[in-house]
Design an enzyme around this catalytic site. Structure first.
Site, PDB file in Angstrom:
ATOM      1  N   GLU A 418      53.202  25.176  18.422  1.00 12.48           N
ATOM      2  CA  GLU A 418      52.762  24.009  18.840  1.00 12.48           C
ATOM      3  C   GLU A 418      53.710  23.025  19.577  1.00 12.48           C
ATOM      4  O   GLU A 418      54.429  21.942  19.306  1.00 12.48           O
ATOM      5  CB  GLU A 418      52.403  23.172  17.548  1.00 12.48           C
ATOM      6  N   GLU A 494      45.760  29.060  13.262  1.00 16.74           N
ATOM      7  CA  GLU A 494      45.679  28.082  12.104  1.00 16.74           C
ATOM      8  C   GLU A 494      44.441  27.635  11.842  1.00 16.74           C
ATOM      9  O   GLU A 494      43.716  27.122  12.918  1.00 16.74           O
ATOM     10  CB  GLU A 494      46.695  27.021  12.094  1.00 16.74           C
TER      11      GLU A 494
END
Length: 816
Positions: A418, A494
């Site tokens: 991220e 995720e």
């Protein structure tokens, strides 16, 4: 045994070990430094011999200086409300009784949080920055025969984090003494470039370092043995070693009829590499490896040994709940065993370099490993304004890959998680990405590489051209990348981020996933998630609808310290509360912080492990304030239908709806309007019309007594082994009391000690090192550590009105 006695024992073992090495010319010696003196603060002059550390705390390493607290109740919940920010010193001594002039001595650190400086006999010998990565220091110029002082300064103040990082020497420290002609640390690279049904070629590349001022003629001998210790192959080659140089020597050994490493049969071979000067073995290195094939396909996901495998993975943070960041192999093994029993087959280390033992356990247990190095390229990776990014990227990627590359469990490397500036190519983001990927591929080209992304529209910039596999977090954000580049496989790196508190249920059921209340807990009906995420059922459905997806990695397998979404400091302030009311640990886990499964565990097991019978009924059935009112009842099962009975009265049959666009109807059976009456509820599950099992929950009476259930009644006398002991309140008939919050006092006697105690409550600010705990919805967990010597440890729990209960653990001598 006291820490002083342990230190003296270890010092004696070192003397014996090194003396034996000198007498018998044994190759290299190594040992761990596990007893230190520690103090927080600056402590000017603490690296010097004359410094007085007699008043410092004696600690056992791995050690986390912050986990004992006390909690900073009005502190930052995002990093666990524990005192991890600061600096500290560690000091120990070690003896080299017959250190020869040409021998080389190294200190190998599996991880130090953070920015460690290493001093030997008062002189700075080396330093590091990234707190999660392993590194080593050549301390040869600074050591001497006899007693030596080693001091380490750690400083977490420049470190940034989104969760609890811990502090200090939180992983093991080793001393390695080598012959001047030796294999460097992580200097062996094992690959299997050819794997056929009846043979496999094993390629072994060994770096040989000669630290002598003269050329040496040496021989490299490799011996492969299988898991039973039987020789499976051997090769021997001459390898000239020039003075003060390194040489890479390569050999290929063909294994006939290799036994492949696989999820159900994680067979490991061992390579013993001997470096010989004439007929004398001057160095010996032992590495394990596995023979297997792996490949990704764009439309059909991942193949292991030519069999498609859907990733049923979880993300795991580095902390071990009430044990903090201090690594313990048995605690991590226990986590992996719980995940495997749920049907998990893969682990992602979120998001930093893991302890090396995690990779070893994945190898041994048949778990695939998604190996990741960084969370962001900023202070969370210990990159500061003065960091040389190129140098930082090279040395950290080198250590990360060289340390781990022989593990057969690793199927994918990740260069980061991220990273917004990289995804959007801000401030040279693509150059940073390319730098990281290039250095990774320099040290291993046998596995694909990814970057884990979360900004859907950033795919328009095509950062995926720099790496091999699409890995995206949440909300089907992979869909644009898949559209723009359909020739790469997709992983949900995720998934879910479902939120819940073990044992807590709230009414009515939420109409929106973000319907959080001022209870500061999240209902265990498993219908809540943050705005940016989803419930478990959504990801199950998306994978059914889009079979090209290689699988998912749930956020998270276990609750962890920090990131207490939704009840963080910001939420508290926005809802008229103070920082004191923000929680200190996550609600994301399938298993709570203490290691007790939540209801959601059985939802995953029912879907991920259909071969095991699963019939899980929720909630509990103690609702004195809801007599005559509705209490929804859910069943998680691998069956396709179930019947519900309330006090023996049939209450209807429900069946899963595999074509429904409402994901929960596909995977759960729900009776939303059950009228509560005390007694018993029973669910009978069916598959294809046949009964496969049932589950029953009764209304418990008042708490009557305590029950202790140890997971292991035999542990090893090594100062490291653990037994987790479940503490419960039960009624007069032995039924668990789901509302009990009684305080329980623990007393430990014998060959062990109380390492930690916890109840899984994200709102609890009681120290994990206390000797008492409040039950949380009827349960808590005590963790007992073995002593160094065999014996028996007795654990006694007592509570006013509930009497006492005692269990005994056998602490056995090690077989090693």
């Amino acid at each position: 045994m006291s820490l002083e006695m342990i230190a003296r024992r270890n010092a004696l073992l070192v003397v014996i070990l090194l003396s034996a090495a000198a007498i018998t010319a044994q190759p290299r010696s190594s040992y761990t430094l596990d007893t230190w003196r520690f103090a927080q603060g600056a402590h000017d002059g603490a690296a010097a011999w004359q410094f007085d550390d007699s008043q410092w705390q004696q600690v056992r390493v791995p050690h986390d200086w912050a986990i004992s607290g006390p909690f900073i109740v009005d502190g930052d919940g995002n990093t666990g409300k524990l005192p991890w920010k600061g600096q500290g010193w560690y000091r120990t001594t070690t003896t080299f009784p017959q250190l020869h002039t040409d021998q080389r001595v190294y200190l190998l650190f599996d991880g130090v949080m953070a920015f460690p400086r290493v001093f030997v006999n008062g002189t700075l010998a080396g330093k590091w920055d990234y707190g999660y990565n392993s590194f080593f220091v050549d301390i040869t110029p600074h050591v001497r025969s006899g007693r030596n002082l080693i001091a380490v300064h750690a400083d977490t103040r420049p470190h940034d984090s989104r969760w609890y990082p811990g502090g200090g020497l939180y992983r093991k420290v080793q001393v390695i003494v080598k012959h001047p002609v030796h294999v460097p640390i992580w200097g062996t690279h094992i690959t299997t470039p050819i794997v056929k049904p009846h043979y496999a070629d094993v390629q072994i590349a060994t770096t040989v370092r000669n630290t002598l001022p003269t050329n040496q003629t040496i021989t490299v001998r490799h011996t492969i043995t299988n898991a039973a210790g039987q020789e499976a192959g051997q090769a021997e080659l001459a390898c000239p070693a020039d003075a003060l140089e390194e040489r890479r020597c390569e050999a290929t050994i063909t294994l006939p009829d290799p036994r492949r490493w696989d999820l159900d049969d994680p067979h490991l071979y061992t390579v013993t590499t001997d470096i010989l000067a004439g007929s004398t073995v001057v160095d010996r290195v032992i590495n394990r490896f596995g023979v297997r094939t792996m490949r990704f396909t764009a439309d059909h996901g991942f193949y292991l040994n030519d069999r498609r495998v859907q990733f049923k993975g979880v993300n795991l943070h580095h902390d071990l709940g009430p044990l903090g960041a201090a690594f313990n192999k048995q605690a991590r093994r226990r986590q992996l065993e719980i995940m495997k029993d749920m049907g998990c087959n893969a682990i992602r280390n979120s998001h930093n370099t893991a302890a090396p033992e995690l990779l070893e356990l994945c190898d041994e247990m048949g778990l695939l490993m998604f190996n990741e190095i960084f969370d962001k390229y900023d202070g969370k990776a210990d990159i500061t304004d003065t960091t040389d990014f190129e140098d930082f990227a090279h040395r950290n990627m080198r250590n990360f890959v060289m340390r781990d590359r022989n593990h057969p469990s690793i199927f994918l490397w990740s260069v980061g998680n991220e990273i917004g500036d990289v995804q959007w190519n801000i401030d040279g983001g693509f150059h940073k990405l390319q730098t990281m990927v290039n250095y990774l591929r320099k040290y291993d080209q046998t596995r694909p590489v990814t970057l884990v992304c979360d900004n859907l529209q950033s795919a328009e910039l095509r950062h995926f051209d720099y790496y091999d596999v699409h890995a995206w977090n949440y909300g089907r954000r992979y869909r644009l990348a898949r559209q723009l580049e359909p020739n790469k496989s997709v992983i949900i790196s995720e998934s879910a981020s479902t939120l819940s508190t073990r044992g807590f249920y709230e009414f009515p059921l939420p109409e929106e996933k973000t319907a959080f209340t001022r209870s500061l807990q999240v209902s265990s009906y498993d219908l809540n998630a943050p705005w940016w995420a989803e419930i478990a059922d959504d990801d199950f459905m998306w994978q059914q609808q889009e079979p090209y997806i290689a699988g998912e990695f749930v956020w998270t397998g276990f609750d962890y310290l920090g990131e207490p979404t939704p009840y963080n400091n910001q939420w508290a302030r926005e809802n008229g509360m103070t920082d004191r009311e923000a929680s200190r640990s996550s609600y994301f886990g399938i298993v709570d912080l203490s290691g007790i499964p939540k209801d959601r565990y059985y939802l995953y097991k029912s879907y991920w492990k259909p071969e095991d019978t699963a019939v899980h009924l929720l909630p509990h059935w103690n609702w004195p304030d809801r007599i005559g009112d509705t209490v929804p009842v859910f069943v998680y099962t691998n069956g396709d239908c179930a019947e519900l009975y309330i006090n023996g009265v049939f209450h209807g049959r429900k069946c899963k709806q595999p074509k429904s666009q409402n994901s929960v109807d596909r995977f759960r059976l729900m009776w939303r309007d059950v009228i509560y009456e005390p007694g018993a509820i029973r669910a009978v599950a069916y598959h294809n019309g046949d009964v496969i099992g049932e589950s029953r929950v009764v209304t418990a009476g008042p708490p009557h007594s305590l029950r202790l259930t140890p997971e292991r009644t035999r542990i090893t006398a090594n100062n490291e082994d653990l037994s987790f002991i479940l503490i419960e309140a039960v009624d007069e008939d032995g039924h668990p009391c789901p509302l009990a919050m009684n305080e329980v006092q623990l007393n430990i006697n014998g060959a062990g000690s109380l390492e930690a105690i916890s109840n899984g409550n994200p709102q609890s600010f009681r120290s994990f090192k206390d000797t008492a705990v409040n039950l949380f919805y009827g349960k808590a967990m005590a963790i007992v550590r073995s002593a160094a010597l065999p014996g028996e440890v007795a654990i006694r729990a007592s509570s006013p009105g509930l009497g006492s209960a005692t269990v005994r653990i056998n602490v056995q001598a090690s077989r090693e």
